[in-house]
Structures are given as structure tokens and as C-alpha cells.
Design a protein around this motif. Structure first.
Motif, PDB file in Angstrom:
ATOM      1  N   ALA A  47       0.836  -1.205   0.000  1.00 35.21           N
ATOM      2  CA  ALA A  47       0.000   0.000   0.000  1.00 35.21           C
ATOM      3  C   ALA A  47       0.868   1.251   0.000  1.00 35.21           C
ATOM      4  CB  ALA A  47      -0.930  -0.005   1.218  1.00 35.21           C
ATOM      5  N   VAL A  48       1.929   1.246   0.800  1.00 31.55           N
ATOM      6  CA  VAL A  48       2.839   2.395   0.851  1.00 31.55           C
ATOM      7  C   VAL A  48       3.559   2.549  -0.494  1.00 31.55           C
ATOM      8  CG1 VAL A  48       4.864   3.386   1.989  1.00 31.55           C
ATOM      9  CG2 VAL A  48       3.128   2.191   3.343  1.00 31.55           C
ATOM     10  N   GLY A  49       4.039   1.443  -1.044  1.00 32.32           N
ATOM     11  CA  GLY A  49       4.762   1.491  -2.310  1.00 32.32           C
ATOM     12  C   GLY A  49       3.901   1.943  -3.471  1.00 32.32           C
ATOM     13  N   ALA A  50       2.600   1.663  -3.384  1.00 31.62           N
ATOM     14  CA  ALA A  50       1.675   2.060  -4.447  1.00 31.62           C
ATOM     15  C   ALA A  50       1.278   3.522  -4.343  1.00 31.62           C
ATOM     16  CB  ALA A  50       0.425   1.179  -4.397  1.00 31.62           C
ATOM     17  N   GLY A  51       1.795   4.219  -3.331  1.00 35.56           N
ATOM     18  CA  GLY A  51       1.448   5.619  -3.147  1.00 35.56           C
ATOM     19  C   GLY A  51       0.189   5.820  -2.331  1.00 35.56           C
TER      20      GLY A  51
ATOM     21  N   ALA B 163       4.549  -3.794 -10.595  1.00 36.23           N
ATOM     22  CA  ALA B 163       4.388  -2.360 -10.823  1.00 36.23           C
ATOM     23  C   ALA B 163       5.491  -1.606 -10.100  1.00 36.23           C
ATOM     24  CB  ALA B 163       3.016  -1.894 -10.331  1.00 36.23           C
ATOM     25  N   SER B 164       5.936  -0.533 -10.699  1.00 36.52           N
ATOM     26  CA  SER B 164       6.967   0.298 -10.078  1.00 36.52           C
ATOM     27  C   SER B 164       6.370   1.078  -8.909  1.00 36.52           C
ATOM     28  CB  SER B 164       7.546   1.284 -11.094  1.00 36.52           C
ATOM     29  OG  SER B 164       8.148   0.593 -12.177  1.00 36.52           O
ATOM     30  N   PRO B 165       7.190   1.382  -7.886  1.00 43.13           N
ATOM     31  CA  PRO B 165       6.692   2.205  -6.785  1.00 43.13           C
ATOM     32  C   PRO B 165       6.218   3.563  -7.288  1.00 43.13           C
ATOM     33  CG  PRO B 165       8.798   1.200  -6.217  1.00 43.13           C
ATOM     34  CD  PRO B 165       8.582   0.958  -7.679  1.00 43.13           C
ATOM     35  N   HIS B 166       5.226   4.111  -6.624  1.00 40.41           N
ATOM     36  CA  HIS B 166       4.717   5.432  -6.964  1.00 40.41           C
ATOM     37  C   HIS B 166       5.525   6.461  -6.186  1.00 40.41           C
ATOM     38  CE1 HIS B 166       1.683   8.376  -8.220  1.00 40.41           C
ATOM     39  NE2 HIS B 166       1.816   8.892  -7.012  1.00 40.41           N
ATOM     40  N   LEU B 167       6.261   7.299  -6.892  1.00 40.67           N
ATOM     41  CA  LEU B 167       7.128   8.275  -6.235  1.00 40.67           C
ATOM     42  C   LEU B 167       6.302   9.452  -5.720  1.00 40.67           C
ATOM     43  CD1 LEU B 167      10.169   8.306  -8.689  1.00 40.67           C
ATOM     44  CD2 LEU B 167       9.797   6.925  -6.634  1.00 40.67           C
ATOM     45  N   VAL B 168       6.582   9.858  -4.489  1.00 43.16           N
ATOM     46  CA  VAL B 168       5.833  10.939  -3.851  1.00 43.16           C
ATOM     47  C   VAL B 168       6.810  11.876  -3.143  1.00 43.16           C
ATOM     48  CG1 VAL B 168       3.781   9.514  -3.492  1.00 43.16           C
ATOM     49  CG2 VAL B 168       5.513   9.656  -1.699  1.00 43.16           C
ATOM     50  N   ASP B 169       6.305  13.019  -2.727  1.00 47.98           N
ATOM     51  CA  ASP B 169       7.082  13.930  -1.902  1.00 47.98           C
ATOM     52  C   ASP B 169       7.275  13.303  -0.522  1.00 47.98           C
ATOM     53  OD1 ASP B 169       7.959  17.000  -1.649  1.00 47.98           O
ATOM     54  OD2 ASP B 169       7.005  16.378   0.234  1.00 47.98           O
ATOM     55  N   GLU B 170       8.409  13.566   0.121  1.00 53.16           N
ATOM     56  CA  GLU B 170       8.688  12.928   1.407  1.00 53.16           C
ATOM     57  C   GLU B 170       7.707  13.348   2.503  1.00 53.16           C
ATOM     58  OE1 GLU B 170      12.041  15.929   3.339  1.00 53.16           O
ATOM     59  OE2 GLU B 170      12.621  13.911   2.697  1.00 53.16           O
ATOM     60  N   ASP B 171       7.003  14.452   2.300  1.00 48.03           N
ATOM     61  CA  ASP B 171       6.019  14.893   3.287  1.00 48.03           C
ATOM     62  C   ASP B 171       4.631  14.300   3.046  1.00 48.03           C
ATOM     63  OD1 ASP B 171       7.743  16.502   4.814  1.00 48.03           O
ATOM     64  OD2 ASP B 171       7.572  18.133   3.368  1.00 48.03           O
TER      65      ASP B 171
ATOM     66  N   ALA C  61      -6.473   9.320  14.274  1.00 47.69           N
ATOM     67  CA  ALA C  61      -5.490   8.903  13.285  1.00 47.69           C
ATOM     68  C   ALA C  61      -4.260   9.807  13.375  1.00 47.69           C
ATOM     69  CB  ALA C  61      -6.083   8.971  11.893  1.00 47.69           C
ATOM     70  N   VAL C  62      -3.105   9.188  13.608  1.00 48.77           N
ATOM     71  CA  VAL C  62      -1.834   9.906  13.622  1.00 48.77           C
ATOM     72  C   VAL C  62      -1.157   9.650  12.282  1.00 48.77           C
ATOM     73  CG1 VAL C  62       0.365  10.216  14.803  1.00 48.77           C
ATOM     74  CG2 VAL C  62      -1.672   9.561  16.116  1.00 48.77           C
ATOM     75  N   VAL C  63      -0.932  10.701  11.519  1.00 52.99           N
ATOM     76  CA  VAL C  63      -0.413  10.568  10.160  1.00 52.99           C
ATOM     77  C   VAL C  63       1.110  10.573  10.175  1.00 52.99           C
ATOM     78  CG1 VAL C  63      -0.435  11.537   7.835  1.00 52.99           C
ATOM     79  CG2 VAL C  63      -2.461  11.761   9.303  1.00 52.99           C
ATOM     80  N   HIS C  64       1.715   9.615   9.490  1.00 53.25           N
ATOM     81  CA  HIS C  64       3.173   9.514   9.378  1.00 53.25           C
ATOM     82  C   HIS C  64       3.564   9.714   7.913  1.00 53.25           C
ATOM     83  CE1 HIS C  64       3.792   7.732  13.472  1.00 53.25           C
ATOM     84  NE2 HIS C  64       2.520   7.449  13.277  1.00 53.25           N
ATOM     85  N   ALA C  65       4.514  10.593   7.667  1.00 48.04           N
ATOM     86  CA  ALA C  65       4.938  10.910   6.308  1.00 48.04           C
ATOM     87  C   ALA C  65       6.010   9.933   5.827  1.00 48.04           C
ATOM     88  CB  ALA C  65       5.479  12.336   6.249  1.00 48.04           C
ATOM     89  N   HIS C  66       6.223   9.923   4.510  1.00 47.57           N
ATOM     90  CA  HIS C  66       7.219   9.028   3.913  1.00 47.57           C
ATOM     91  C   HIS C  66       8.627   9.295   4.438  1.00 47.57           C
ATOM     92  CE1 HIS C  66       5.216   6.678   0.665  1.00 47.57           C
ATOM     93  NE2 HIS C  66       4.265   7.568   0.863  1.00 47.57           N
ATOM     94  N   ARG C  67       8.884  10.507   4.944  1.00 50.23           N
ATOM     95  CA  ARG C  67      10.234  10.813   5.419  1.00 50.23           C
ATOM     96  C   ARG C  67      10.645   9.974   6.626  1.00 50.23           C
ATOM     97  NH1 ARG C  67       7.146  15.340   6.863  1.00 50.23           N
ATOM     98  NH2 ARG C  67       6.889  15.584   9.120  1.00 50.23           N
ATOM     99  N   PHE C  68       9.701   9.243   7.209  1.00 50.86           N
ATOM    100  CA  PHE C  68      10.049   8.404   8.361  1.00 50.86           C
ATOM    101  C   PHE C  68      11.152   7.409   8.013  1.00 50.86           C
ATOM    102  CE2 PHE C  68       7.550   5.173   6.308  1.00 50.86           C
ATOM    103  CZ  PHE C  68       8.045   3.978   6.784  1.00 50.86           C
ATOM    104  N   VAL C  69      11.265   7.022   6.725  1.00 54.44           N
ATOM    105  CA  VAL C  69      12.260   6.006   6.357  1.00 54.44           C
ATOM    106  C   VAL C  69      13.686   6.500   6.561  1.00 54.44           C
ATOM    107  CG1 VAL C  69      10.728   4.884   4.707  1.00 54.44           C
ATOM    108  CG2 VAL C  69      12.270   6.670   3.927  1.00 54.44           C
ATOM    109  N   HIS C  70      13.872   7.834   6.586  1.00 59.21           N
ATOM    110  CA  HIS C  70      15.239   8.358   6.706  1.00 59.21           C
ATOM    111  C   HIS C  70      15.897   7.939   8.023  1.00 59.21           C
ATOM    112  CE1 HIS C  70      14.607  10.495   3.084  1.00 59.21           C
ATOM    113  NE2 HIS C  70      13.886  11.481   3.572  1.00 59.21           N
ATOM    114  N   GLY C  71      15.115   7.878   9.091  1.00 60.56           N
ATOM    115  CA  GLY C  71      15.721   7.581  10.382  1.00 60.56           C
ATOM    116  C   GLY C  71      15.168   6.357  11.074  1.00 60.56           C
TER     117      GLY C  71
END
Length: 207
Positions: A30-34, A92-100, A117-127
Motif C-alpha cells: 500500500a505504501v509502495g503504491a502511493g 508495478a513500479s513504486p509510486h514516487l511521492v514527496d517525502e512529506d 489517526a496519527v499521520v506519518h509521512a514518507h520521510r520516516f524512512v530516513h531515520g
């Protein structure tokens, strides 16, 4: 599979299953599909579930069986149907999104009212792996096991995401955690790092 089932980029797909490989594939997919992955306690009380469904706007909800909760007609998809959809889906290729952009939601425990609901952005992967790597010394040779179910952020971050990022083995247990089941999993899988919570540690000592 999420795309074929009608979950567009930014759309929310919920996973209301026990922890196993199907759960992981669906969640990470689900995350990879955007989309926005939302892990849900499969034992959530009906009142709380109805409140979440009414506010979340789920495009699809992956469940063990057709969910009778209000508002789920035409939205729920069973584990078996998901497996068929996954087997038939083309790579299918991952859907690229902004890190926010939102990557996943995690609902609060509801101790201060209804779950939020607590929303977590894609930038979480950095750390996400820094604590495991720098503080605990986790590497690819390790085996990680968290006693809490994956709909909690604690095991999601410390075990699943950190383990995937570092190339470690992540141990899953589809059973609801008790002192007996957790002790059996530890004895069988021999994790090198074990994550748990005070109440479970007390139960383990007592048993």
C-alpha cells in the motif's frame, strides 16, 4: 493489487488481519503504491471501528472475512480474495511521492476519547533504522521479534521497518500475544533482539 482494487495514490487501504506475511505484503504494498496504509486491530470493539470507518474514507479494507460493520459494503476484501488479486497482479513500479506525503496512519489507543489517526509521512524512512543500528547494534544477521501486534507503532518501527531497512530477519506471530505464546515463539525462533512492553514482561516473569 491495491491499484487494481481501486486504491489510487493518496487513497487509504486498511489491513485488519493477524500478523503474517500477507499482512506485511499488503502493508508495504500500500505504501509502495502511493496509498496510505492503515493497520487496524482485528479485535477492535465495534463502536470504535464504526467511528474509524465513518471518518477514514477507506477505499478498501483487507479483512479475514466480509466485515459486517456499517459502511463496509463493497469496500471489504477478504484474505482469500486478496491472495487471488495479488497472484493475478502484474509487477508495478513504486509510486514516487514527496517525502512529506502521508505513508501510513496509526490510530491512538483512545485513552483520551475516541481513537485518532496519527499521520506519518514518507520521510520516516530516513531515520527509522537509526535507533536499532546505533543504539542496539542491529545488523543483517539479527532476528527481531516484537510481542505487540503490528497495528501498534512500537513494533512497526522497531521490528518491521527497522528490520527491513537493515536486512535483518523479522519474526511474526499471528497469535494474540500471551506469556505462553510469546515464550513459545522466542524458544522456537530464537530472536537476538526482543521488543516487548511492561505488562507482558510482568506476565512472562509470573508464568
Amino acid at each position: 493489487a491495491w491499484r487494481v482494487l481501486g486504491v489510487p495514490p493518496g487513497g487509504r487501504g486498511a489491513i485488519k488481519l493477524a500478523d503474517d506475511a500477507t499482512w506485511v505484503v499488503a502493508y508495504v504494498g500500500a505504501v509502495g503504491a502511493g496509498g496510505v496504509a492503515v493497520a487496524v486491530n482485528p479485535r477492535i470493539p465495534a463502536e470504535e471501528w464504526s467511528a474509524i470507518v465513518g471518518e477514514a474514507g477507506f477505499r478498501r479494507v483487507l479483512t479475514e472475512a466480509e466485515d459486517p460493520a456499517a459502511g463496509m459494503q463493497g469496500v471489504a476484501i477478504t484474505r482469500d480474495a486478496w491472495r487471488h488479486a495479488s497472484a493475478d497482479a502484474r509487477p508495478a513500479s513504486p509510486h514516487l511521492v514527496d517525502e512529506d506525503a502521508p505513508a501510513f496512519w496509526s490510530h491512538s489507543s483512545g485513552t483520551c476519547g475516541r481513537p485518532k489517526a496519527v499521520v506519518h509521512a514518507h520521510r520516516f524512512v530516513h531515520g527509522v533504522a537509526s535507533v536499532a543500528r546505533e543504539l542496539l547494534g542491529v545488523g543483517a544477521a539479527d532476528r527481531l521479534f516484537a510481542s505487540s501486534r503490528m497495528f501498534f507503532v512500537y513494533p512497526l518501527g522497531n521490528s518491521l521497518f527497522a528490520g527491513l531497512k537493515l536486512g535483518a530477519t523479522v519474526v511474526l506471530d499471528s497469535r494474540w500475544p500471551t506469556a505462553q505464546t510469546v515464550a513459545a515463539t522466542v524458544a522456537d525462533a530464537r530472536p537476538s533482539v526482543f521488543f516487548s512492553v511492561p505488562s507482558l514482561y510482568r506476565s512472562l516473569v509470573k508464568e
